[in-house]
Design a protein around this motif. Structure first.
Motif: not given
Length: 362
Positions: A59-63, A87-96, A109-120
């Motif tokens: 799900r997160l190959p670039d990560t 999230l579905d795969d397309e949404q996951t890739r956009a967040v990544e 913490k900055q990366l985790v907060d960014r991930a949460r914001r992007q999910v929303v």
């Protein structure tokens, strides 16, 4: 260097997991069973490590690539994986993609907060759906701690957990203001357990197994006893538990060799042998597994159909997964003496599980 090692470990665990094909009934392969035995870790931990590596790579190959390059650590990658789990795969890739932008200069913490914001941002309508998913995960967990202590964790909706804490806190502060000499934290703990169990555990209806030398209850010795599912208790703690108005099962043992003398029970006498094996084994008898025997299945070491006898030296407690490992996945098991199991994996590795001779002399 540590980050690069994290990335390499993720790749290796994924490859190892895929080397074991899925079962015909759709359940995962048995890679985690081999991993748990080889590294002497709990089965749930091995399951988690294999599953996490598989999902990170898928799900997160670039990560994973970024972890291998040292741009972020494996712990942060796992946290991001958890955040995008709904999230579905397309949404996951956009967040990544958004999260990995200049990730090497960002803190955890900055990366985790960014991930949460992007999910929303990518799925604003799913916020309520995800809340409902989390609500279905509500649960209660118990963690045994050292020195006769335990930790109880209640996971529920924030409004209810906050209301429960406020009730506990308000009661505790009232008691403290009345002149109680306990600390506020101690009073909160006592109030919470009193609310659940009633005074002196009067509401408790579950069975608690206490293995204790007969001489301890008689006040003639201070050998430790054992609370099944927790571990050793001091002699005084055993005597206090025996005096409480709670439902518990007495397991009297010989004070010299700890042989079971009597198992208190409220079941039919025909269950005596199963009860003896359950008390003897205490946990699943697979190497490194600590699932309580009360949640396991009783199994013939040598199958009954193959001439195995129904006796204590041919019976053992196995959790569902390790029971299937024995019958369906090429593992073999021997029981040279009662409670002592020797497992051999499909790879030919041997794992020795000695009998749990509790309570041990201290």
């Amino acid at each position: 260097m540590r980050r690069e090692i994290d990335g390499r470990m993720i790749r290796l665990l994924d490859e190892f997991g895929r080397a074991y094909p899925a079962r015909d009934d759709g359940r995962p392969g048995m890679a985690s069973v081999e991993l748990a035995a080889a590294l002497t870790m709990d089965q749930p931990q091995a399951d988690y490590r294999i599953e996490t590596a598989r999902n990170l790579v898928a799900r997160l190959p670039d990560t994973v690539t970024a972890i291998e390059k040292g741009q972020l650590d494996g712990y942060t990658g796992e946290k991001i994986l958890h955040i995008v789990s709904a999230l579905d795969d397309e949404q996951t890739r956009a967040v990544e993609t958004a999260v990995l932008r200049d990730c090497e200069s960002r803190t955890h913490k900055q990366l985790v907060d960014r991930a949460r914001r992007q999910v929303v941002k990518v799925d604003p309508e799913g916020a309520e759906r995800r809340r409902q998913v989390r609500l279905r995960e509500r649960a209660v967990h118990h963690e045994p701690l050292d020195d006769g202590m335990g930790e109880l964790l209640i996971l529920g909706s924030a409004d209810r957990t906050m209301a429960a804490f406020q009730l506990i806190d308000r009661c505790a502060r009232q008691i403290k203001r009345a002149g109680d000499d306990r600390t506020l934290a101690q009073i909160r703990a006592d109030v919470a357990l009193d609310l659940l169990l009633g005074k002196d555990n009067s509401r408790r209806k579950v069975v608690v197994y206490l293995t204790v030398p007969a001489t301890v209850l008689a006040g003639l010795s201070d050998q430790p006893g054992e609370l099944t599912g927790y571990g050793p208790l001091t002699a005084q703690a055993c005597r206090e538990l025996a005096d409480q108005h709670s439902t518990w099962q007495r397991v009297l043992t010989d004070p010299i060799d700890h042989t079971v003398l009597n198992v208190g029970r409220k079941r039919y006498p025909s269950a005596a042998l199963a009860e003896h094996v359950r008390v003897r084994d205490k946990t699943c008898r697979f190497h490194g597994c600590h699932r309580p025997a009360a949640t396991c299945e009783i199994d013939h070491t040598l199958a009954y159909d193959d001439g195995g006898q129904t006796c204590d030296d041919n019976l053992g407690m196995f959790c569902l997964q390790h029971h299937h490992a024995k019958h369906d996945n090429g593992w073999t098991v021997e029981q040279p003496t009662p409670g002592h199991f020797i497992w051999t994996s499909p790879l030919g590795r041997t794992y020795d599980m000695p009998a749990d001779d509790e309570p041990p002399p201290f």
